[in-house]
Each structure stands twice: as C-alpha cells, then as structure tokens.
Design a protein around this motif. Structure first.
Motif, PDB file in Angstrom:
ATOM      1  N   LEU A 171     -56.473 -70.234  47.880  1.00 25.59           N
ATOM      2  CA  LEU A 171     -56.574 -70.732  46.502  1.00 25.59           C
ATOM      3  C   LEU A 171     -55.747 -70.524  45.497  1.00 25.59           C
ATOM      4  O   LEU A 171     -55.711 -71.038  44.399  1.00 25.59           O
ATOM      5  N   ALA A 172     -54.992 -69.239  45.679  1.00 22.09           N
ATOM      6  CA  ALA A 172     -54.498 -68.704  44.246  1.00 22.09           C
ATOM      7  C   ALA A 172     -53.092 -69.951  44.036  1.00 22.09           C
ATOM      8  O   ALA A 172     -53.112 -69.841  42.829  1.00 22.09           O
ATOM      9  N   PRO A 173     -52.571 -70.703  44.707  1.00 24.38           N
ATOM     10  CA  PRO A 173     -51.807 -71.759  44.383  1.00 24.38           C
ATOM     11  C   PRO A 173     -52.253 -72.507  43.440  1.00 24.38           C
ATOM     12  O   PRO A 173     -51.514 -73.319  42.744  1.00 24.38           O
ATOM     13  N   LEU A 174     -53.647 -72.639  43.213  1.00 23.64           N
ATOM     14  CA  LEU A 174     -54.413 -73.700  42.313  1.00 23.64           C
ATOM     15  C   LEU A 174     -53.851 -73.255  40.999  1.00 23.64           C
ATOM     16  O   LEU A 174     -53.965 -74.224  40.090  1.00 23.64           O
ATOM     17  N   GLN A 175     -53.602 -72.062  40.612  1.00 23.29           N
ATOM     18  CA  GLN A 175     -53.104 -71.608  39.526  1.00 23.29           C
ATOM     19  C   GLN A 175     -51.906 -71.670  39.120  1.00 23.29           C
ATOM     20  O   GLN A 175     -51.125 -71.733  37.943  1.00 23.29           O
ATOM     21  N   ASP A 176     -50.944 -71.687  40.118  1.00 22.26           N
ATOM     22  CA  ASP A 176     -49.593 -71.555  39.770  1.00 22.26           C
ATOM     23  C   ASP A 176     -48.724 -72.299  41.142  1.00 22.26           C
ATOM     24  O   ASP A 176     -48.641 -71.485  42.109  1.00 22.26           O
ATOM     25  N   ALA A 177     -48.278 -73.393  40.707  1.00 25.44           N
ATOM     26  CA  ALA A 177     -47.544 -74.036  41.667  1.00 25.44           C
ATOM     27  C   ALA A 177     -46.440 -73.466  42.236  1.00 25.44           C
ATOM     28  O   ALA A 177     -46.026 -73.680  43.293  1.00 25.44           O
ATOM     29  N   ARG A 178     -45.606 -72.887  41.394  1.00 28.68           N
ATOM     30  CA  ARG A 178     -44.541 -71.861  41.955  1.00 28.68           C
ATOM     31  C   ARG A 178     -44.855 -70.930  42.848  1.00 28.68           C
ATOM     32  O   ARG A 178     -44.129 -71.077  43.877  1.00 28.68           O
ATOM     33  N   PHE A 194     -38.330 -63.371  55.626  1.00 38.72           N
ATOM     34  CA  PHE A 194     -38.028 -63.609  54.381  1.00 38.72           C
ATOM     35  C   PHE A 194     -37.879 -62.405  53.578  1.00 38.72           C
ATOM     36  O   PHE A 194     -38.312 -61.394  53.748  1.00 38.72           O
ATOM     37  N   THR A 195     -36.822 -62.452  52.492  1.00 40.74           N
ATOM     38  CA  THR A 195     -36.637 -61.432  51.507  1.00 40.74           C
ATOM     39  C   THR A 195     -37.237 -61.827  50.292  1.00 40.74           C
ATOM     40  O   THR A 195     -37.667 -62.717  50.122  1.00 40.74           O
ATOM     41  N   LEU A 196     -37.267 -60.716  49.615  1.00 40.92           N
ATOM     42  CA  LEU A 196     -37.787 -60.898  48.277  1.00 40.92           C
ATOM     43  C   LEU A 196     -37.123 -62.098  47.295  1.00 40.92           C
ATOM     44  O   LEU A 196     -37.718 -62.945  46.919  1.00 40.92           O
ATOM     45  N   LEU A 197     -35.930 -61.810  47.319  1.00 42.57           N
ATOM     46  CA  LEU A 197     -34.868 -62.703  46.920  1.00 42.57           C
ATOM     47  C   LEU A 197     -35.243 -64.248  46.997  1.00 42.57           C
ATOM     48  O   LEU A 197     -35.335 -65.126  46.309  1.00 42.57           O
ATOM     49  N   GLU A 198     -35.152 -64.229  48.506  1.00 45.72           N
ATOM     50  CA  GLU A 198     -35.321 -65.612  49.173  1.00 45.72           C
ATOM     51  C   GLU A 198     -36.393 -66.459  48.812  1.00 45.72           C
ATOM     52  O   GLU A 198     -36.753 -67.450  48.154  1.00 45.72           O
ATOM     53  N   LEU A 199     -37.783 -65.575  48.838  1.00 46.46           N
ATOM     54  CA  LEU A 199     -39.009 -66.200  48.269  1.00 46.46           C
ATOM     55  C   LEU A 199     -39.088 -66.404  46.643  1.00 46.46           C
ATOM     56  O   LEU A 199     -39.565 -67.410  46.495  1.00 46.46           O
ATOM     57  N   ALA A 200     -38.359 -65.493  46.015  1.00 45.49           N
ATOM     58  CA  ALA A 200     -38.193 -65.992  44.513  1.00 45.49           C
ATOM     59  C   ALA A 200     -37.614 -67.269  44.384  1.00 45.49           C
ATOM     60  O   ALA A 200     -38.004 -67.846  43.462  1.00 45.49           O
ATOM     61  N   GLU A 201     -36.517 -67.297  45.025  1.00 44.57           N
ATOM     62  CA  GLU A 201     -35.642 -68.608  44.846  1.00 44.57           C
ATOM     63  C   GLU A 201     -36.412 -70.000  45.360  1.00 44.57           C
ATOM     64  O   GLU A 201     -36.701 -70.959  44.812  1.00 44.57           O
ATOM     65  N   VAL A 202     -37.337 -69.577  46.312  1.00 43.93           N
ATOM     66  CA  VAL A 202     -38.199 -70.807  46.784  1.00 43.93           C
ATOM     67  C   VAL A 202     -39.169 -71.262  45.617  1.00 43.93           C
ATOM     68  O   VAL A 202     -39.681 -72.305  45.295  1.00 43.93           O
ATOM     69  N   ALA A 203     -39.648 -70.003  44.867  1.00 48.25           N
ATOM     70  CA  ALA A 203     -40.793 -70.262  43.775  1.00 48.25           C
ATOM     71  C   ALA A 203     -40.085 -70.723  42.471  1.00 48.25           C
ATOM     72  O   ALA A 203     -40.610 -71.215  41.672  1.00 48.25           O
ATOM     73  N   VAL A 209     -39.806 -61.336  38.065  1.00 49.61           N
ATOM     74  CA  VAL A 209     -41.029 -61.921  37.608  1.00 49.61           C
ATOM     75  C   VAL A 209     -41.819 -62.548  38.603  1.00 49.61           C
ATOM     76  O   VAL A 209     -43.024 -62.468  38.606  1.00 49.61           O
ATOM     77  N   PHE A 210     -41.138 -62.891  39.874  1.00 46.33           N
ATOM     78  CA  PHE A 210     -41.794 -63.240  41.057  1.00 46.33           C
ATOM     79  C   PHE A 210     -42.780 -62.188  41.569  1.00 46.33           C
ATOM     80  O   PHE A 210     -43.749 -62.518  41.780  1.00 46.33           O
ATOM     81  N   ALA A 211     -42.203 -61.186  41.609  1.00 44.06           N
ATOM     82  CA  ALA A 211     -42.830 -59.979  42.376  1.00 44.06           C
ATOM     83  C   ALA A 211     -44.050 -59.807  41.416  1.00 44.06           C
ATOM     84  O   ALA A 211     -45.157 -59.428  42.007  1.00 44.06           O
ATOM     85  N   ALA A 212     -43.632 -59.677  40.012  1.00 48.06           N
ATOM     86  CA  ALA A 212     -44.889 -59.273  39.355  1.00 48.06           C
ATOM     87  C   ALA A 212     -45.877 -60.214  39.380  1.00 48.06           C
ATOM     88  O   ALA A 212     -47.321 -59.811  39.361  1.00 48.06           O
ATOM     89  N   ARG A 213     -45.380 -61.463  39.221  1.00 52.85           N
ATOM     90  CA  ARG A 213     -46.610 -62.404  39.233  1.00 52.85           C
ATOM     91  C   ARG A 213     -47.242 -62.597  40.737  1.00 52.85           C
ATOM     92  O   ARG A 213     -48.843 -62.821  40.671  1.00 52.85           O
ATOM     93  N   PHE A 214     -46.705 -62.459  41.605  1.00 54.98           N
ATOM     94  CA  PHE A 214     -47.280 -62.499  43.026  1.00 54.98           C
ATOM     95  C   PHE A 214     -48.460 -61.402  43.096  1.00 54.98           C
ATOM     96  O   PHE A 214     -49.476 -61.638  43.527  1.00 54.98           O
TER      97      PHE A 214
END
Length: 296
Positions: A171-178, A194-203, A209-214
């Motif tokens: 349900l978490a993605p309901l608030q943030d599509a990225r 997966f690496t953190l950088l790869e997932l950040a690029e997908v988002a 920012v991705f790590a903190a938001r996640f």
C-alpha cells in the motif's frame, strides 16, 4: 505509510462479473486472464485456487481471496474419498479499486490476499448480497453492487490493517508513485542483485533522497526490504510448491543453499525443509510477513 482512514476516504470501486458456478470432482473453473485483480468468494464446499506458477490457496465456505492483477486463477476441487461427492461453489468477480481515482489499490499486491468470514460474521451478508446484485441485473444493480463492494473492501482492509498494520508494504506506493516503481521492480525480480543506485534510478530520484524517502515510508532501507521480500517469497514457495530447496534459493536471489538456509533461519527461526513440513501439517500456519511476500 498511508493511514486506514486516508485510504478509505479516497477509495473508489467498480465490479464486473466473471463467473458464478459449482465446481465438481475432476472439474475446474477457469477464471481467465484479465488485466485487473479478481475477487473470489466461496459460497460452500472446499477446494483449491490454483495459480499458473504452481501456487495454490485453500478455499472453503466464506473464504474471500483477492488475486493480484495479471495472475491466472483456476478453482479445482480437493481430492476426496472415493465415491464421496466433492464440490465447491465459488464466485469470481473482476474488481477495480483505486485510491483517489488514479492509483490501483492492488497494483502492487504480490501474493493473494486471503480472509475468512465466520458463520455469524455480519459481512457475510454483504458478500452474498453483492453476488446477488451482480447476477440479478436489476435496475440500479451496478450502483448497488459498487456500494456493496465498497463495504466488503472496507471490511477486508480493516482486517488486514488490524493484523499487519506495519507490514502492508504493497500500500505504500499509493502515496508515492516513484517509490512504487522501485517496489514493483523488486517484486518482479526479487532474485536480481539490486543496488541502491539502481533502485534510485528506477524511482527517478537521487540515491540519498531515495534512501531517505524509502526508509521514511516503509520503515526500512531498500536493501533490507529486498532481503525480507526474498525470504517471504521463499516461505511462500516452500509451502505452496514442490520446488526443491536449492531451486527456491536460486529463485529467491541466493547463490547457494547454505547461504539461503542461514538467512532463512535468521529470519524465520527454522530451517527451510522443516518450515515446509510444518506449513503442511493440519492446523499449522507458519508466520509469513504479509505485504512483503512475492511469488514470481
């Protein structure tokens, strides 16, 4: 994580009938392949809901199952004693449930969502009234069916939140599509390294920012989430398929059976083979984190 009150305030639904019929011994009900999620409600009898990848879920009277989008589902009877009639009467409905009219409620659901209505449960009447409205095609039936489906989903989500409030990560993605794109990538390919950088690029976000938001939304780092996802997926495969442990390890992103076993024991407190046996004993139900489990 989105609150239950926020979710229900923005909930919009519609329903389409697929099939309502009895399934007898040695027969099956193919609920077809549709783009959206399907809801299955057993009126009486017992059987299995089988998915195309070999996973199966037990079905008995008043069982409610929401199958993730794009998954083929088939209802079959269980093997009963010789000459003993076996039958399960089940309804399959195509449902559309969105948050604020845009984001699909079940778009990131990775495993079937299963609940059971008690014989005296008030919601039982709502499910059966919903089926009656869908089948009868009376004037105003579509509006009535949508109202009843809305009530049924409120009950379903209340149950899910009460049991697994902090584990409903689908349900978490309901608030943030990225974040939704990153979560979907991990659900689709949990075996990928997966690496953190790869997932950040997908988002479409910077790594920091991705790590903190996640972490803020899901309460753990992306790599911790991926590890939990892999082990929950493995738990589902152990109890719902006949794949060997080594094969499950590979499908869960582990290079060796030994490393998989160490991680599995650390997570679940029991070895994979023992977990499989315990999960198939009558009355037993190994703990599997709801909302993080995925079946490829």
């Amino acid at each position: 994580m989105i609150s239950l009150e926020q979710l229900l305030d923005g909930l919009e639904v519609s329903v389409e009938p697929l099939a309502i019929q009895a399934v007898r011994r040695n027969h099956a009900l193919d609920c077809g392949r549709i783009v959206g999620p399907t809801m299955h409600y057993a009126l009486r009898g017992s059987g299995l809901l089988k998915l195309a990848d070999g996973e199966s879920v037990g079905v008995s009277a008043r069982t409610v199952i929401v199958v993730p989008p794009g998954r083929q589902a088939q209802i079959v009877t269980k093997n009963g004693a010789r000459r003993t009639p076996t039958e399960v009467v089940v309804a399959c409905l195509g449902i559309r449930a969105t948050y604020q009219g845009g984001v699909g409620l079940f778009d990131h659901l990775a495993e079937p969502l299963v609940e059971h209505c008690g014989a005296e449960d008030p919601i039982r009447a709502s499910f059966e009234q919903l089926l009656d409205e869908v089948a009868a095609r009376r004037p105003g039936g579509r509006a009535m069916a949508q109202a009843l489906l809305w009530r049924c989903l409120i009950w379903l989500l209340r149950r899910a939140f009460a049991r697994d409030r902090y584990r409903l990560t689908w349900l978490a993605p309901l608030q943030d599509a990225r974040l939704g794109r990153a979560v979907a990538a991990m659900h689709d390919r949990p075996q990928h390294d997966f690496t953190l950088l790869e997932l950040a690029e997908v988002a479409g976000m910077s790594r920091s920012v991705f790590a903190a938001r996640f972490a803020d939304m899901l309460g753990q780092s992306p790599i911790e989430f991926l590890k939990a996802l892999r082990l929950a997926r493995a738990a589902q495969l152990l109890t719902r398929t006949e794949l060997p442990v080594k094969g499950i390890a590979a499908r869960s992103g582990y290079l060796s059976r030994s490393s998989f076993t160490r991680a599995f024991v650390a997570r679940h407190g029991i070895a994979p083979a023992a977990f499989r046996i315990a999960g198939r004993e009558p009355g037993s139900r190994p703990f599997i984190p709801q909302g993080t489990a995925a079946i490829a």
